[in-house]
Design an enzyme around this catalytic site. Structure first.
Site, PDB file in Angstrom:
ATOM      1  N   ASP A   1      45.117  38.393  37.476  1.00 47.67           N
ATOM      2  CA  ASP A   1      46.446  38.990  37.935  1.00 47.67           C
ATOM      3  C   ASP A   1      46.948  38.252  39.187  1.00 47.67           C
ATOM      4  O   ASP A   1      46.313  37.305  39.840  1.00 47.67           O
ATOM      5  CB  ASP A   1      46.139  40.300  38.275  1.00 47.67           C
ATOM      6  CG  ASP A   1      44.915  40.623  39.278  1.00 47.67           C
ATOM      7  OD1 ASP A   1      44.177  39.654  39.266  1.00 47.67           O
ATOM      8  OD2 ASP A   1      44.888  41.584  39.837  1.00 47.67           O
TER       9      ASP A   1
ATOM     10  N   ASP B   1      36.548  42.310  40.217  1.00 45.94           N
ATOM     11  CA  ASP B   1      37.917  42.171  40.084  1.00 45.94           C
ATOM     12  C   ASP B   1      38.176  40.599  39.729  1.00 45.94           C
ATOM     13  O   ASP B   1      37.103  40.033  39.327  1.00 45.94           O
ATOM     14  CB  ASP B   1      38.561  42.336  41.649  1.00 45.94           C
ATOM     15  CG  ASP B   1      37.725  41.230  42.574  1.00 45.94           C
ATOM     16  OD1 ASP B   1      36.941  40.287  42.271  1.00 45.94           O
ATOM     17  OD2 ASP B   1      38.157  41.378  43.775  1.00 45.94           O
TER      18      ASP B   1
END
Ligand SMILES: [Zn+2]
Length: 535
Positions: free
Chosen positions: A124, A89
């Site tokens: 993000d 991630d």
């Protein structure tokens, strides 16, 4: 490698196939275990993941890697001892929670390339369930902007990039996110995020709305991942909505709390007097013996069983996709818990979105076992086709009602009826011939042998109100088409009541003939006699 994603079977929006990577194939749909980057922190030896547990793909945390190993490690695969493809991630989520590390769009990309991540995510901004709409919108826009800009930051071609689809419970933001990132070439995969809190609150209806919404705008050639899928009971639903892979740490997290997973439920170890499983763990130890173990050993065994359960459920799902029976799997799973049923109801509501991939690859018969099967995509597809057919080419109509009858016993009869129609020119020129069935509604006799009409098996006890709905909508339909004459044949008990009592059916009653009898191949001569007496 020609295609990254090779799709072999589809059912609903689920796709069975293979994601080809330089590090090995990923069979989809794929359960992706969350792994701690530090080998000693995992309860199960990651080195055994591929051979023992058939794990193709894992995910690990960039944040922890950075914190513990910055400047020390060079290769993720050496560190984790996992030779297959690994996803990381961006680290943004934990960074938001714990701070400490300064993340920039640039250093996030560079770090994932540096450690040899196979699938990386640009920086993000995850959305919290408590965010206001304005906050969520700002985060979505920022994530889109950063994701669009990654080309200039990428230097290493070995890492494939995953577009983060954010928006959380705000469905229009999910749509915006998917629309803007859904067709950018640089991304090889998409990942839907910000669902963990939604899942923890059992908002499975919202979860499925999010996935179905995103799915409509994402390039269908590329795989779709879901970040944080939780309990295996939700797996079939997120797969049916179109997720090709999804990670979950539940197998390990639940084990730490003495929680034993099954594909539909969770039990505390204390609740079990016997394990409802025959995996290599459960077949060699009893719950009592497991309780007596030291914590570390116990958690390890529980996590191992939990991992087997997750993988077994994935195999069930892949099998269901191959055989075209995913809807039935969802139906049965949805009976376990009201929250799962809520999720299933979202799929029912959006059944028409599930159409594109359905039916094309199916060879087996459709099973109808309950009234929710009235919403099966194949049924909707039939009704859509029906609305496109010209149903009153002829002026008069014969309706053979087989409501409450097993259609599988009547195929021979249909063939015989078709032959009569063909051989009697006047009949054929003047009369439409419809069969009225519980699940499909109107089936024109001419197409009664077309899939899936002729390959369905059903339980023929629909609730009374459902039957009435079918009859009423059929009568409405007949009224609209303005037939000059109608002959009703067969199972007419419900029909006759309506025809006698309802004034809405504004048809000259003298033009209606009704012959009430039990439909079967044995009664073929009777039907033949009636038909031939018409002309
Ligand atoms: Zn087991």
């Amino acid at each position: 490698v020609k295609y990254l994603f090779e799709i072999t079977n589809t059912d609903l929006l689920a796709r069975k196939g293979i994601i080809h990577t330089a590090k090995g194939d990923i069979r989809t749909p794929c359960f992706v275990p969350v792994v701690h980057p530090e080998p000693s922190k995992n309860f199960i030896d990651v080195q055994t993941f591929q051979d023992k547990y058939l794990v193709d793909f894992i995910i690990t945390s960039s944040y922890i890697l950075r914190k513990r190993f910055e400047n020390k490690i060079t290769n993720l695969h050496d560190l984790t001892s996992f030779p297959g493809p690994i996803m990381t991630d961006s680290g943004a989520y934990q960074s938001l929670l714990y701070g400490e590390i300064e993340l920039t769009p640039k250093n996030v990309i560079e770090f994932q390339e540096f450690i040899g991540s196979d699938f990386g995510v640009p920086l993000d901004i995850p959305i919290s369930i408590n965010d206001s709409y304005a906050e969520a919108k700002m985060k979505v826009e920022k994530t889109i902007e950063r994701s669009r800009d990654i080309s200039s930051l990428i230097s290493n071609t070995n890492t494939k990039w995953v577009a983060p689809i954010q928006g959380g419970k705000f469905i229009d933001l999910v749509k915006k996110s998917a629309q803007e990132l859904g067709h950018i070439e640089i991304f090889d995969m998409f990942a839907i995020g910000s669902v963990v809190e939604i899942m923890n609150n059992y908002m499975y209806d919202t979860l499925l709305e999010i996935i179905l919404t995103a799915k409509q705008y994402l390039d269908p050639k590329k795989p779709v991942h879901l970040f944080g899928a939780g309990h295996p009971s939700i797996f079939p639903f997120i797969v049916a909505a179109g997720c090709d892979s999804f990670d979950s740490a539940a197998y390990a997290l639940y084990a730490q709390e003495n929680r034993y997973l099954t594909n539909t439920q969770t039990f505390l170890l204390d609740e079990l007097d016997e394990f409802p499983c025959n995996c290599p763990i459960c077949s060699t130890i009893s719950p009592t013996e497991m309780k007596g173990l030291k914590k570390n050993e116990r958690v390890k065994l529980l996590a191992t069983h939990n991992l087997y359960v997750c993988q077994t459920e994935i195999m069930n799902i892949r099998r269901a996709i191959s055989s075209g029976t995913l809807w039935n799997l969802l139906e049965s799973r949805s009976r376990v818990h009201p929250n799962l049923r809520k999720g299933f109801n979202v799929l029912i509501k959006h059944s028409s979105l599930l159409l594109p991939n359905s039916s094309s690859t199916k060879k087996k018969g459709l099973f109808f076992v309950s009234d929710s099967d009235l919403e099966k995509p194949e049924v909707l597809l039939h009704k859509k086709r029906l609305s496109e057919l010209k149903l009153n080419k002829r002026k008069k109509l014969i309706v053979l009602s087989i409501l409450n009858k097993d259609i599988t016993e009547l195929y021979d009869l249909f063939t015989n009826l078709k032959n009569i129609m063909k051989s009697n020119d006047k009949l054929n020129r003047n009369y439409e011939f419809w069969i009225l069935n519980d699940y499909f509604g109107i089936i024109p006799l001419e197409i009664s042998d077309v899939y899936p009409l002729s390959q369905s098996v059903s339980v023929t006890t629909l609730p009374e109100n459902q039957l009435m709905n079918i009859i009423h909508s059929t009568l409405d339909f007949i009224t609209k088409l303005k037939f000059k004459e109608i002959i009703f044949l067969g199972e007419l008990a419900e029909f006759l009541t309506i025809l006698q009592n309802q004034s809405f059916f504004t048809f000259d009653k003298e033009k209606i003939k009704a012959y009430n009898f039990s439909v079967s191949q044995k009664n073929f001569d009777k039907i033949k006699f009636i038909l031939n007496s018409v002309f």
